[in-house]
Design an enzyme around this catalytic site. Structure first.
Site, mmCIF file in Angstrom:
data_model
loop_
_atom_site.group_PDB
_atom_site.id
_atom_site.type_symbol
_atom_site.label_atom_id
_atom_site.label_comp_id
_atom_site.label_asym_id
_atom_site.label_seq_id
_atom_site.Cartn_x
_atom_site.Cartn_y
_atom_site.Cartn_z
ATOM 1 C CE LYS A 1 -3.905 4.571 -2.242
ATOM 2 N NZ LYS A 1 -4.890 5.063 -3.231
ATOM 3 C CE1 TYR B 1 -4.190 1.617 0.162
ATOM 4 C CE2 TYR B 1 -3.114 3.052 1.746
ATOM 5 C CZ TYR B 1 -4.175 2.782 0.899
ATOM 6 O OH TYR B 1 -5.212 3.677 0.794
#
Length: 294
Positions: free
Chosen positions: A157, A153
């Site tokens: 991102k 993640y």
């Protein structure tokens, strides 16, 4: 920058079946925008579309599929005649130690979050160039600071943040504005799904304030809507995230030190296999179901 009227503007939202995407569609519709909704859950997309008191439509598509997204962009242009705003919101998450992670789930997080944002941009940027529009890439607190047990993640991102910053420099002369949206832990199916894992929930609760809280969805989406109206370069869904920009350079060293201590604390439970290995939340399940059926 002053706010623009959303009346009559055509807004594309990916990941629109639930959570941030669904509420964003409703709040933009309340301001008079026309909505094109994209996601993997046709029943949920239809419900969202039918709940809007404006001209709207929906498309089932995987944001990582170049061919499908190009087709959708063409159909959206034919259906609405233009696109003024595109919000690359679709995202999934997986948690747990990298060494024990499911390789397919880890890869999928990067594919949906990073590649999916780029595919969305590639499909809709010609339309945004024609309208001198706005592309908003939804990132996360995870783009500003690393976090243990969230390698996929954080990588994805950080990647979409860099992608959006680079894209801004490329398309600004065409009249296209590009923004990055930052959110901390917000009350969505994804966050609730992550909290079902005891280790992930406790680790998050041990983060320093204010990053250890779960924030209500409504105010966060209100801030995103305001950012869209202003076509802002940076949109912060929680007030304190703006301040993180000034200290982000110090955070990897700090997290490295604190994370080592916390991971040592949780090691016995992790060794016992106490962490979920796949995608989390209802959206993650929908993604897995769609890939299985295809």
């Amino acid at each position: 920058m002053s706010r623009r009227s959303m009346e009559g503007q055509v807004v594309v939202v990916t990941g629109a079946a639930r959570g941030i995407g669904a509420l964003l569609a409703r709040k933009l519709a309340a301001r008079g925008a026309r909505l094109a909704l994209i996601g993997l859950e046709p029943d949920e997309l239809k419900k969202v579309s039918e709940s809007l008191d404006v001209d709207s439509d929906w498309w089932e598509a995987d944001v990582t599929d170049h061919v499908a997204m190009a087709r959708v962009a063409g159909e959206v242009a034919e259906r609405f005649g233009k696109v003024d705003v595109t919000v690359a919101n679709a995202g999934v998450a997986a948690g747990g130690p990298f060494m024990d992670s499911d390789p397919d789930a880890w890869r999928r997080v990067v594919e949906v979050n990073l590649i999916g944002g780029a595919v969305t941009g590639r499909a809709f940027l010609p339309l945004l160039a024609a309208s001198r529009g706005y592309f908003l890439q939804v990132a996360s607190l995870a783009a500003l600071t690393p976090a243990p047990m969230m390698t996929a993640y954080c990588a994805s991102k950080s990647g979409v943040e860099a992608f959006a910053h680079a894209l801004r420099a490329e398309v600004g002369h065409k009249g296209v504005r590009v923004g990055v949206g930052y959110l901390s832990w917000t009350d969505t199916d994804m966050v609730r799904g992550a909290d079902e894992d005891d280790v992930m929930r406790e680790l998050r609760q041990r983060l320093p304030w204010p990053s250890n809280k779960t924030y209500p969805l409504g105010p966060a989406v209100d801030r995103i809507v305001a950012g869209i109206e202003r076509r802002s370069a940076h949109v912060y869904a929680q007030w304190w995230l703006r301040g993180m920009q000034s200290i982000r350079g110090y955070l990897p060293g700090l997290i490295g030190t604190v994370g080592r201590r916390e991971m040592r604390r949780f090691e016995p439970r992790l060794a016992a296999g106490g962490t979920h290995r796949g995608l989390v939340g209802a959206g993650g399940q929908a993604d897995e179901n769609a890939r299985t059926s295809s």
